[in-house]
Design an enzyme around this catalytic site. Structure first.
Site, mmCIF file in Angstrom:
data_model
loop_
_atom_site.group_PDB
_atom_site.id
_atom_site.type_symbol
_atom_site.label_atom_id
_atom_site.label_comp_id
_atom_site.label_asym_id
_atom_site.label_seq_id
_atom_site.Cartn_x
_atom_site.Cartn_y
_atom_site.Cartn_z
ATOM 1 N N ASP A 14 1.079 -1.286 0.070
ATOM 2 C CA ASP A 14 0.057 0.029 0.148
ATOM 3 C C ASP A 14 0.984 1.163 0.056
ATOM 4 O OD1 ASP A 14 -2.204 1.539 -0.051
ATOM 5 O OD2 ASP A 14 -2.743 1.332 2.221
ATOM 6 N N ASN A 62 -10.470 -2.683 -6.551
ATOM 7 C CA ASN A 62 -9.711 -1.805 -7.458
ATOM 8 C C ASN A 62 -10.395 -1.245 -8.588
ATOM 9 O OD1 ASN A 62 -6.343 -2.876 -6.220
ATOM 10 N ND2 ASN A 62 -7.827 -1.301 -5.434
#
Length: 231
Positions: A14, A62
């Site tokens: 991340d 996503n």
């Protein structure tokens, strides 16, 4: 302190977008830098003797990102796989992809299948790349397989075998970078007894030294699995 090497490490990579934004760069620049870091961590995992490494590359959520970014991410993945596959083979890495494939470009799926087939004889590292993966979706797909079986046949072990990560043991350690303290729908079934480590470092800045910090922290932990251990 002696370093305990986990058999299986999973990583939520991340912070790519934030890394790029801090530098006034487009978000995709962060993803390209993140891919370079992932490549180095894969090599370091082999050097350390880690046998299974699972990287969260693209989640089912996503798809909600801007279309241009999604397309750029899949182009990055395609380019990386195409240009790095021979290096992966040379390092003795078996590559497996977990997640859905029905929403991914057919040419990319073909490349993924080719790499899985060509690398299946290697054993230095089992590298699982989570692409269009979500933990709930993984469990739901496993349930759809399980309902075709007799109820008496279904055990915890059998259900685990229906999940995407069935070819690897459950992760011993999950690392998430960029300071977020959640697992974000990743390997929900498989993380039941996994040790969690949260790093403040953005993924493109993550280094071998940062990885060692996570392993040192893991080495200090006493894993009980529900048992009572002597203090």
């Amino acid at each position: 302190m002696s370093l305990k090497i986990p058999e299986h490490v999973a990583i939520i990579m991340d912070g790519n977008g934030r890394w790029a934004r801090k530098r006034g760069l487009p978000r995709i620049a962060g993803h390209y830098k993140g891919a370079e870091v992932a490549e180095d961590i894969v090599e370091f995992a082999i050097e350390l003797g880690i046998k299974h490494l699972t990287l969260f590359a693209f989640s089912t959520e996503n798809w909600n990102r801007p279309k241009g970014e999604v397309e750029a991410l899949f182009e990055l993945l395609r380019r990386y796989l195409q240009t790095k596959k021979d290096k992966l083979y040379k390092l003795g890495i078996r590559v497996r992809f977990i997640g859905r494939r029905d929403r991914i470009n057919k040419e990319l799926v073909k490349l993924m299948q080719e790499i899985e087939e060509e690398s299946k004889k290697f054993k230095n590292l089992f590298l699982n790349l989570a692409v269009d993966y979500g933990g709930r979706d993984d469990i739901l797909r496993a349930v759809k397989k399980a309902v075709k079986l007799q109820r008496e046949e279904i055990t915890e072990e059998l259900f685990s075998s229906l999940l995407d990560l069935s070819c690897s043991p459950d992760p011993d350690l999950l690392i998430r970078t960029a300071g977020e303290k959640r697992i974000s729908n990743f390997l929900l079934w498989n993380l039941a007894y996994t040790e969690l480590y949260f790093s403040e470092t953005l993924w493109p800045d993550f280094s071998r030294e940062e990885f060692l910090k996570a392993l040192e922290d893991f080495s200090r932990r006493k894993r009980k699995f529900g048992r009572v251990l002597d203090e």
